[in-house]
Design a protein around this motif. Structure first.
Motif, PDB file in Angstrom:
ATOM      1  N   CYS A  69       0.848  -1.186   0.000  1.00 56.70           N
ATOM      2  CA  CYS A  69       0.000   0.000   0.000  1.00 56.70           C
ATOM      3  C   CYS A  69       0.886   1.239   0.000  1.00 56.70           C
ATOM      4  N   LEU A  70       0.286   2.367  -0.332  1.00 53.81           N
ATOM      5  CA  LEU A  70       1.015   3.632  -0.392  1.00 53.81           C
ATOM      6  C   LEU A  70       1.300   4.116   1.020  1.00 53.81           C
ATOM      7  N   ARG A  71       2.500   4.590   1.231  1.00 54.87           N
ATOM      8  CA  ARG A  71       2.861   5.082   2.558  1.00 54.87           C
ATOM      9  C   ARG A  71       2.143   6.400   2.828  1.00 54.87           C
ATOM     10  N   GLY A  72       1.449   6.441   3.959  1.00 52.43           N
ATOM     11  CA  GLY A  72       0.705   7.637   4.326  1.00 52.43           C
ATOM     12  C   GLY A  72      -0.724   7.652   3.862  1.00 52.43           C
ATOM     13  N   SER A  73      -1.186   6.633   3.148  1.00 48.75           N
ATOM     14  CA  SER A  73      -2.575   6.593   2.692  1.00 48.75           C
ATOM     15  C   SER A  73      -3.512   6.329   3.871  1.00 48.75           C
ATOM     16  N   ARG A  74      -4.734   6.755   3.735  1.00 44.07           N
ATOM     17  CA  ARG A  74      -5.714   6.618   4.808  1.00 44.07           C
ATOM     18  C   ARG A  74      -6.382   5.243   4.731  1.00 44.07           C
ATOM     19  N   PRO A  75      -6.520   4.566   5.870  1.00 43.06           N
ATOM     20  CA  PRO A  75      -7.105   3.216   5.842  1.00 43.06           C
ATOM     21  C   PRO A  75      -8.608   3.230   6.127  1.00 43.06           C
ATOM     22  N   LEU A  76      -9.266   2.174   5.674  1.00 39.95           N
ATOM     23  CA  LEU A  76     -10.630   1.883   6.117  1.00 39.95           C
ATOM     24  C   LEU A  76     -10.549   1.041   7.382  1.00 39.95           C
ATOM     25  N   LEU A  77     -11.548   1.159   8.245  1.00 38.78           N
ATOM     26  CA  LEU A  77     -11.615   0.374   9.476  1.00 38.78           C
ATOM     27  C   LEU A  77     -12.820  -0.539   9.405  1.00 38.78           C
ATOM     28  N   SER A  78     -12.566  -1.839   9.520  1.00 35.47           N
ATOM     29  CA  SER A  78     -13.630  -2.845   9.459  1.00 35.47           C
ATOM     30  C   SER A  78     -13.734  -3.519  10.821  1.00 35.47           C
ATOM     31  N   TYR A 123      -5.025  -5.389   5.302  1.00 30.46           N
ATOM     32  CA  TYR A 123      -5.173  -5.934   3.949  1.00 30.46           C
ATOM     33  C   TYR A 123      -5.090  -4.815   2.913  1.00 30.46           C
ATOM     34  N   GLN A 124      -4.568  -5.166   1.753  1.00 33.33           N
ATOM     35  CA  GLN A 124      -4.560  -4.257   0.610  1.00 33.33           C
ATOM     36  C   GLN A 124      -5.843  -4.449  -0.187  1.00 33.33           C
ATOM     37  N   ILE A 125      -6.415  -3.353  -0.686  1.00 29.80           N
ATOM     38  CA  ILE A 125      -7.611  -3.406  -1.525  1.00 29.80           C
ATOM     39  C   ILE A 125      -7.163  -3.304  -2.972  1.00 29.80           C
ATOM     40  N   ILE A 126      -7.384  -4.363  -3.750  1.00 35.17           N
ATOM     41  CA  ILE A 126      -7.002  -4.376  -5.164  1.00 35.17           C
ATOM     42  C   ILE A 126      -8.135  -3.735  -5.972  1.00 35.17           C
ATOM     43  N   GLU A 127      -7.777  -2.789  -6.857  1.00 38.19           N
ATOM     44  CA  GLU A 127      -8.786  -2.005  -7.567  1.00 38.19           C
ATOM     45  C   GLU A 127      -9.564  -2.835  -8.593  1.00 38.19           C
ATOM     46  N   GLU A 128      -8.905  -3.806  -9.224  1.00 38.07           N
ATOM     47  CA  GLU A 128      -9.541  -4.511 -10.334  1.00 38.07           C
ATOM     48  C   GLU A 128     -10.795  -5.269  -9.875  1.00 38.07           C
ATOM     49  N   ASP A 129     -10.645  -6.126  -8.866  1.00 35.71           N
ATOM     50  CA  ASP A 129     -11.772  -6.954  -8.429  1.00 35.71           C
ATOM     51  C   ASP A 129     -12.133  -6.752  -6.957  1.00 35.71           C
ATOM     52  N   ALA A 130     -11.566  -5.728  -6.329  1.00 37.14           N
ATOM     53  CA  ALA A 130     -11.852  -5.402  -4.920  1.00 37.14           C
ATOM     54  C   ALA A 130     -11.540  -6.567  -3.984  1.00 37.14           C
ATOM     55  N   SER A 131     -10.574  -7.386  -4.338  1.00 34.23           N
ATOM     56  CA  SER A 131     -10.157  -8.475  -3.459  1.00 34.23           C
ATOM     57  C   SER A 131      -9.131  -7.957  -2.452  1.00 34.23           C
ATOM     58  N   LEU A 132      -8.902  -8.762  -1.420  1.00 35.38           N
ATOM     59  CA  LEU A 132      -8.011  -8.358  -0.331  1.00 35.38           C
ATOM     60  C   LEU A 132      -6.763  -9.227  -0.326  1.00 35.38           C
ATOM     61  N   VAL A 133      -5.621  -8.592  -0.132  1.00 39.76           N
ATOM     62  CA  VAL A 133      -4.332  -9.284  -0.010  1.00 39.76           C
ATOM     63  C   VAL A 133      -3.673  -8.762   1.264  1.00 39.76           C
ATOM     64  N   GLU A 134      -3.242  -9.664   2.119  1.00 39.26           N
ATOM     65  CA  GLU A 134      -2.709  -9.248   3.420  1.00 39.26           C
ATOM     66  C   GLU A 134      -1.346  -8.578   3.270  1.00 39.26           C
ATOM     67  N   ILE A 135      -1.164  -7.525   4.037  1.00 41.44           N
ATOM     68  CA  ILE A 135       0.100  -6.781   4.056  1.00 41.44           C
ATOM     69  C   ILE A 135       0.867  -7.074   5.340  1.00 41.44           C
ATOM     70  N   GLY A 136       0.190  -6.956   6.478  1.00 39.72           N
ATOM     71  CA  GLY A 136       0.835  -7.084   7.783  1.00 39.72           C
ATOM     72  C   GLY A 136       0.947  -5.703   8.423  1.00 39.72           C
ATOM     73  N   PRO A 137       1.289  -5.619   9.681  1.00 39.94           N
ATOM     74  CA  PRO A 137       1.550  -6.715  10.621  1.00 39.94           C
ATOM     75  C   PRO A 137       0.266  -7.354  11.136  1.00 39.94           C
ATOM     76  N   ARG A 138       0.412  -8.379  11.945  1.00 37.33           N
ATOM     77  CA  ARG A 138      -0.743  -9.040  12.557  1.00 37.33           C
ATOM     78  C   ARG A 138      -0.416  -9.350  14.018  1.00 37.33           C
ATOM     79  N   HIS A 173      -6.010   0.478   1.629  1.00 37.05           N
ATOM     80  CA  HIS A 173      -5.875  -0.655   2.542  1.00 37.05           C
ATOM     81  C   HIS A 173      -6.911  -0.536   3.654  1.00 37.05           C
ATOM     82  N   VAL A 174      -7.112  -1.642   4.367  1.00 39.48           N
ATOM     83  CA  VAL A 174      -8.158  -1.713   5.380  1.00 39.48           C
ATOM     84  C   VAL A 174      -7.612  -2.412   6.622  1.00 39.48           C
ATOM     85  N   PHE A 175      -7.947  -1.851   7.806  1.00 33.32           N
ATOM     86  CA  PHE A 175      -7.636  -2.472   9.096  1.00 33.32           C
ATOM     87  C   PHE A 175      -8.871  -3.241   9.556  1.00 33.32           C
ATOM     88  N   THR A 176      -8.712  -4.513   9.858  1.00 34.84           N
ATOM     89  CA  THR A 176      -9.835  -5.331  10.317  1.00 34.84           C
ATOM     90  C   THR A 176      -9.633  -5.691  11.779  1.00 34.84           C
TER      91      THR A 176
END
Length: 348
Positions: free
Chosen positions: A155-164, A217-232, A201-204
């Motif tokens: 994800c981009l450094r400094g981008s704002r996250p969603l909270l789930s 998780y990272q939010i992929i623009e093409e299909d809105a799928s999630l890929v984990e970034i970390g930490p956990r 990206h989103v914090f769950t």
């Protein structure tokens, strides 16, 4: 060619400063084209957000002395993910936790994430709204940092996250309080100077097994799928206090078990297994030493036995005579034949 010297009395004409509100300030003068007419070429200004930074949330992230390398990396990961955070030096163990409120006031922070290490193996996390409160204390378990996971997400450094949040946060009052605390601490304020105007990206926060599981998780623009970034990591709630780093207890987790008690139960279970093995060995030794119990004679055992005739024992009183040894008469004849054969061979 020598440069022309400026005279003392002469004053150079300086360009006048343009006013900020002047509309002509942003538009450059039209350049003369090849035909002599001014070409309509304008410089496009950079995209600047028209909003104003109103939410002045600042989070202080630091720790006590005695943390290990994994906790240090986790703390650094949270600082990179939260552009509205600030850092400070480690706090001494002997200092009381109320001093953190003064440190936050000096750093101009109204929220705090404090990592407290004990016995160099147990890690506790404090989330506090300084200086009024409330505050919550957690036991941090199953820590995995960005460098350790090496996930494919980014994800981009400094981008704002969603909270789930899990639906359980809205059902119980102590979880609703923690939800509001998480929102104020982990959400990046809009139009923050260090933030980027992107949401990628989103914090769950998920509740499972009476614990809060944090994932990024990272939010992929093409299909809105999630890929984990970390930490956990996993947060096990201990207590919620009314004040900042202390005060009356609002909630205490009845399912919480301290790490010391957990380690004690493990040692007791291992000791019980060892005692059981020793008892089994002692029982086996006793069984070997015990004499076999004699059963009563069965009268029917000797029904089919036929008694044999008794032989008289003869005792020999005279020493037996020695038997005469008979020599083999053939041996001297064989020796004579061998000698004769040798003689014949020599003569031949």
């Amino acid at each position: 060619m020598a440069a022309a010297k400026r005279k003392r009395g002469a004053t150079a004409a300086r360009p006048k400063k343009r006013a900020k509100g002047d509309a002509s300030a942003s538009e450059p003068a039209p350049k003369a084209g090849p035909d002599g007419a001014g070409s309509e070429e304008y410089r496009i200004p950079a995209p600047v957000s028209q909003g104003k930074w109103k939410n002045k949330e600042r989070v202080l992230i630091f720790s006590s002395r005695g943390i290990n390398f994994r906790t240090r990396h986790l703390m650094q990961d949270l600082r990179t993910l939260m552009p509205h955070s600030k850092a400070d030096t480690k706090m001494d163990r002997k200092d009381k936790l109320f001093i953190i409120n003064e440190v936050c006031e000096i750093k101009n922070c109204n929220k705090c994430i404090f990592f407290e290490a004990k016995k160099k193996q147990d890690l506790y996390m404090w989330l506090s709204n300084t200086p009024q409160g409330p505050s919550a204390k957690f036991l941090v378990q199953n820590i995995h940092t960005l460098a350790e996971l090496k996930m494919t997400g980014n994800c981009l450094r400094g981008s704002r996250p969603l909270l789930s949040f899990d639906p359980t946060f809205d059902k119980e009052p102590h979880y609703a309080l923690l939800k509001e605390l998480f929102i104020q601490i982990f959400s990046t304020p809009q139009y923050h100077p260090k933030s980027q105007p992107f949401v990628d990206h989103v914090f769950t926060f998920t509740i499972t097994d009476k614990r809060i599981w944090f994932r990024n998780y990272q939010i992929i623009e093409e299909d809105a799928s999630l890929v984990e970034i970390g930490p956990r990591f996993v947060l096990n709630l201990i207590k919620i206090f009314q004040g900042s780093f202390g005060g009356p207890t609002l909630y205490e987790n009845p399912y919480y078990q301290s790490p010391n008690m957990h380690r004690r139960l493990i040692r007791l279970s291992m000791a019980a297994r060892f005692k059981e093995k020793q008892q089994v060995k002692e029982v086996q030794k006793i069984k070997k030493k015990e004499t076999k119990i004699l059963t009563e004679e069965d009268p029917t055992e000797t029904v089919f036995e036929t008694p044999a005739e008794e032989k008289l024992m003869e005792v020999q009183l005279v020493k037996p005579e020695m038997k005469a040894t008979v020599k083999d008469k053939r041996k001297p004849r064989k020796i004579q034949r061998k000698k004769q054969k040798k003689l014949f061979r020599i003569e031949g």
